[in-house]
Design a protein around this motif. Structure first.
Motif, mmCIF file in Angstrom:
data_model
loop_
_atom_site.group_PDB
_atom_site.id
_atom_site.type_symbol
_atom_site.label_atom_id
_atom_site.label_comp_id
_atom_site.label_asym_id
_atom_site.label_seq_id
_atom_site.Cartn_x
_atom_site.Cartn_y
_atom_site.Cartn_z
ATOM 1 N N LEU A 114 -18.090 -16.046 -41.125
ATOM 2 C CA LEU A 114 -18.203 -15.739 -42.465
ATOM 3 C C LEU A 114 -19.969 -15.069 -42.439
ATOM 4 C CD1 LEU A 114 -17.901 -15.609 -45.574
ATOM 5 C CD2 LEU A 114 -18.758 -17.823 -45.766
ATOM 6 N N ASN A 115 -19.913 -13.993 -42.591
ATOM 7 C CA ASN A 115 -21.349 -13.361 -42.596
ATOM 8 C C ASN A 115 -21.858 -13.561 -44.189
ATOM 9 O OD1 ASN A 115 -21.956 -12.097 -40.292
ATOM 10 N ND2 ASN A 115 -20.286 -10.973 -40.326
ATOM 11 N N ASN A 116 -22.526 -14.660 -44.486
ATOM 12 C CA ASN A 116 -22.771 -14.822 -45.610
ATOM 13 C C ASN A 116 -24.542 -14.692 -46.008
ATOM 14 O OD1 ASN A 116 -22.844 -16.481 -48.420
ATOM 15 N ND2 ASN A 116 -23.996 -18.125 -47.394
ATOM 16 N N ALA A 117 -25.213 -14.808 -45.052
ATOM 17 C CA ALA A 117 -26.713 -14.879 -44.975
ATOM 18 C C ALA A 117 -27.334 -13.590 -45.767
ATOM 19 C CB ALA A 117 -27.120 -14.999 -43.784
ATOM 20 N N GLY A 118 -28.047 -13.877 -46.948
ATOM 21 C CA GLY A 118 -28.634 -12.710 -47.582
ATOM 22 C C GLY A 118 -29.473 -13.192 -48.606
ATOM 23 N N TYR A 119 -30.294 -12.250 -49.175
ATOM 24 C CA TYR A 119 -31.079 -12.597 -50.441
ATOM 25 C C TYR A 119 -31.267 -11.227 -51.180
ATOM 26 C CZ TYR A 119 -35.078 -10.175 -48.303
ATOM 27 O OH TYR A 119 -35.927 -9.331 -47.879
ATOM 28 N N GLY A 120 -31.727 -11.407 -52.545
ATOM 29 C CA GLY A 120 -31.651 -10.240 -53.370
ATOM 30 C C GLY A 120 -33.189 -9.578 -53.285
ATOM 31 N N LEU A 121 -33.161 -8.441 -53.253
ATOM 32 C CA LEU A 121 -34.472 -7.620 -53.602
ATOM 33 C C LEU A 121 -34.574 -6.785 -55.070
ATOM 34 C CD1 LEU A 121 -37.510 -7.002 -52.917
ATOM 35 C CD2 LEU A 121 -36.565 -5.197 -51.169
ATOM 36 N N GLN B 57 -14.546 -27.723 -44.346
ATOM 37 C CA GLN B 57 -14.625 -29.191 -43.740
ATOM 38 C C GLN B 57 -13.543 -30.007 -44.440
ATOM 39 O OE1 GLN B 57 -15.549 -32.139 -45.150
ATOM 40 N NE2 GLN B 57 -15.353 -33.483 -43.097
ATOM 41 N N SER B 58 -13.367 -29.867 -45.731
ATOM 42 C CA SER B 58 -12.521 -30.666 -46.291
ATOM 43 C C SER B 58 -10.710 -30.326 -46.304
ATOM 44 C CB SER B 58 -12.484 -30.668 -47.950
ATOM 45 O OG SER B 58 -12.152 -29.408 -48.595
ATOM 46 N N LYS B 59 -10.523 -29.039 -45.558
ATOM 47 C CA LYS B 59 -9.392 -28.622 -45.296
ATOM 48 C C LYS B 59 -8.926 -29.031 -43.864
ATOM 49 C CE LYS B 59 -8.619 -26.601 -49.320
ATOM 50 N NZ LYS B 59 -7.459 -27.016 -50.124
ATOM 51 N N GLY B 60 -9.821 -29.521 -43.226
ATOM 52 C CA GLY B 60 -9.753 -29.818 -41.961
ATOM 53 C C GLY B 60 -10.296 -28.963 -40.889
ATOM 54 N N TRP B 61 -11.056 -28.048 -41.069
ATOM 55 C CA TRP B 61 -11.422 -26.988 -40.125
ATOM 56 C C TRP B 61 -12.891 -27.641 -39.353
ATOM 57 C CZ3 TRP B 61 -11.059 -21.390 -40.243
ATOM 58 C CH2 TRP B 61 -9.606 -20.772 -40.850
ATOM 59 N N GLN B 62 -12.991 -27.143 -38.446
ATOM 60 C CA GLN B 62 -14.385 -27.315 -37.630
ATOM 61 C C GLN B 62 -15.178 -26.105 -38.128
ATOM 62 O OE1 GLN B 62 -15.152 -28.967 -34.130
ATOM 63 N NE2 GLN B 62 -16.856 -28.599 -35.283
ATOM 64 N N VAL B 63 -16.313 -26.589 -38.615
ATOM 65 C CA VAL B 63 -17.382 -25.791 -39.359
ATOM 66 C C VAL B 63 -18.558 -25.739 -38.430
ATOM 67 C CG1 VAL B 63 -18.641 -25.495 -41.288
ATOM 68 C CG2 VAL B 63 -16.199 -26.223 -41.618
ATOM 69 N N ILE B 64 -19.014 -24.574 -38.050
ATOM 70 C CA ILE B 64 -20.166 -24.181 -37.482
ATOM 71 C C ILE B 64 -21.151 -23.683 -38.349
ATOM 72 C CG2 ILE B 64 -21.543 -23.219 -35.534
ATOM 73 C CD1 ILE B 64 -18.997 -23.381 -33.958
ATOM 74 N N ALA B 65 -21.983 -24.588 -39.142
ATOM 75 C CA ALA B 65 -22.712 -24.045 -40.182
ATOM 76 C C ALA B 65 -24.115 -23.832 -39.533
ATOM 77 C CB ALA B 65 -23.018 -25.097 -41.153
ATOM 78 N N MET C 167 -2.994 -27.108 -34.930
ATOM 79 C CA MET C 167 -4.208 -26.894 -34.096
ATOM 80 C C MET C 167 -5.367 -26.712 -35.041
ATOM 81 S SD MET C 167 -4.803 -24.311 -31.007
ATOM 82 C CE MET C 167 -6.469 -24.184 -30.089
ATOM 83 N N GLN C 168 -6.664 -27.464 -34.794
ATOM 84 C CA GLN C 168 -7.612 -27.219 -35.601
ATOM 85 C C GLN C 168 -8.267 -25.770 -35.535
ATOM 86 O OE1 GLN C 168 -11.287 -29.571 -34.773
ATOM 87 N NE2 GLN C 168 -11.268 -30.180 -36.967
ATOM 88 N N LYS C 169 -8.558 -25.232 -36.548
ATOM 89 C CA LYS C 169 -9.125 -24.048 -36.505
ATOM 90 C C LYS C 169 -10.703 -24.196 -36.678
ATOM 91 C CE LYS C 169 -5.938 -20.866 -37.677
ATOM 92 N NZ LYS C 169 -5.213 -19.556 -38.609
ATOM 93 N N THR C 170 -11.504 -23.129 -36.474
ATOM 94 C CA THR C 170 -12.997 -23.060 -36.555
ATOM 95 C C THR C 170 -13.443 -21.732 -37.195
ATOM 96 O OG1 THR C 170 -13.138 -24.320 -34.209
ATOM 97 C CG2 THR C 170 -15.304 -23.072 -35.216
ATOM 98 N N ILE C 171 -14.457 -22.055 -38.086
ATOM 99 C CA ILE C 171 -15.076 -21.287 -38.796
ATOM 100 C C ILE C 171 -16.744 -21.455 -38.583
ATOM 101 C CG2 ILE C 171 -15.390 -22.542 -41.006
ATOM 102 C CD1 ILE C 171 -15.301 -19.779 -42.650
ATOM 103 N N PHE C 172 -17.481 -19.922 -38.415
ATOM 104 C CA PHE C 172 -18.680 -19.921 -38.123
ATOM 105 C C PHE C 172 -19.301 -19.247 -39.412
ATOM 106 C CE2 PHE C 172 -22.237 -17.504 -36.714
ATOM 107 C CZ PHE C 172 -23.149 -18.345 -35.632
ATOM 108 N N ILE C 173 -20.428 -19.703 -39.858
ATOM 109 C CA ILE C 173 -21.043 -19.467 -41.356
ATOM 110 C C ILE C 173 -22.454 -19.340 -41.241
ATOM 111 C CG2 ILE C 173 -21.461 -20.288 -43.759
ATOM 112 C CD1 ILE C 173 -18.835 -22.021 -43.470
ATOM 113 N N THR C 174 -22.966 -18.155 -41.734
ATOM 114 C CA THR C 174 -24.326 -17.717 -41.742
ATOM 115 C C THR C 174 -24.772 -18.053 -42.958
ATOM 116 O OG1 THR C 174 -24.239 -15.694 -42.253
ATOM 117 C CG2 THR C 174 -24.225 -15.907 -39.887
ATOM 118 N N GLY C 175 -26.089 -18.472 -43.233
ATOM 119 C CA GLY C 175 -26.552 -18.805 -44.401
ATOM 120 C C GLY C 175 -25.956 -20.085 -45.198
#
Length: 268
Positions: free
Chosen positions: A78-85, A23-31, A1-9
């Motif tokens: 995946l909580n990835n969104a961010g920047y450096g100050l 995506q290359s591993k066959g996942w559904q990606v919500i970017a 069964m295909q898995k889904t990842i949700f990614i910020t940033g």
């Protein structure tokens, strides 16, 4: 069964590399990203959905995630969104400080909160929160950035114990330096004449020569994939040779000794 990842940033750097790997591993990606109209690569890939999301916009977070969870069974967030100050605290404006905290900390908290009921009801799911080496140790000119990353680490550790009863995992990936344009694209730098010598010394760590020795974003993405799929009850994944060296030093010497050593480096 295909898995889904949700990614910020996901527009560039680590977020985009991770989206492409899953995506290359066959996942559904919500970017997700702030400006999806500028994206020219991910939206050409099969099983990748590109959506607009600004993690500093509370209402957009709620609406976007409700729309997603109504349509998809998300397995990993995946909580990835961010920047450096970067800069001595005295060099930073209040607005800069507030924006850093809003994006790097509140964004993670709000996105996570919006997904919890989805994971709880399906009795499975994994949050992976991207922190930093400077979420494990302090460093000069990184006080506010470290404040947000230390906070995300503590938030993640607490949330992991809170959600374990529902079969939900929370993990942290803490990269060191990466070979991306983060230092140009995703960094604000404060300047103050009293700290010119300190800023100059610290900035050597962002030189082209140093960047060449840092870990590739694709390699950190592999560690994120490992965290998502290894079925281990593990909280922290330190990513990159420099990150591991610094963290190992902290564990070996103790936090207090490491702090004193860093102070000595910047005693002019």
């Amino acid at each position: 069964m295909q898995k889904t990842i949700f990614i910020t940033g996901a527009s560039s750097g680590l977020g985009k590399s991770t989206a492409k790997l899953f995506q290359s591993k066959g996942w559904q990606v919500i970017a997700t990203m702030r400006n999806p109209e500028k994206e020219t690569e991910l939206n050409q890939l099969e099983n990748v959905i590109v959506l607009q999301l600004d993690v500093s916009n509370s209402e957009q977070i709620k609406a976007t995630i409700k729309n997603v969870t109504d349509k998809y069974a998300v397995d990993v967030v995946l909580n990835n969104a961010g920047y450096g100050l970067i800069g001595a605290l005295e060099s930073l404006e209040e607005e800069q400080i507030e924006r850093q905290i809003e994006t790097n900390l509140f964004g993670v908290i709000k996105v996570s909160k919006a997904f919890i009921s989805h994971f709880r009801e399906k009795k499975s799911g994994t949050f992976i929160n991207v922190t930093s080496t400077f979420g494990l140790m302090g460093f000069p000119t990184c006080s506010i950035y470290s404040a947000t990353k230390f906070a995300v680490d503590g938030f993640s550790e607490s949330l992991a114990s809170e959600l374990v009863q529902f079969g939900v995992q929370v993990k942290v990936v803490a990269p060191g330096g990466m070979q991306t344009d983060f230092a140009v694209r995703s960094m604000e730098v404060g300047q103050h004449p009293a700290y010119e010598k300190l800023t100059t010394e610290v900035s050597k760590g962002y030189s082209a020569e140093k960047l060449e020795n840092y870990t590739k974003a694709e390699d950190v993405a592999q560690i994120i994939y490992q965290a998502a799929t290894d079925n281990k009850n593990q909280l922290r994944y330190v990513a990159g040779n420099d990150a591991n060296a610094l963290y190992d030093e902290r564990l070996k010497l103790g936090a207090e000794t490491q702090v004193q050593n860093i102070k000595t480096m910047f005693t002019f």
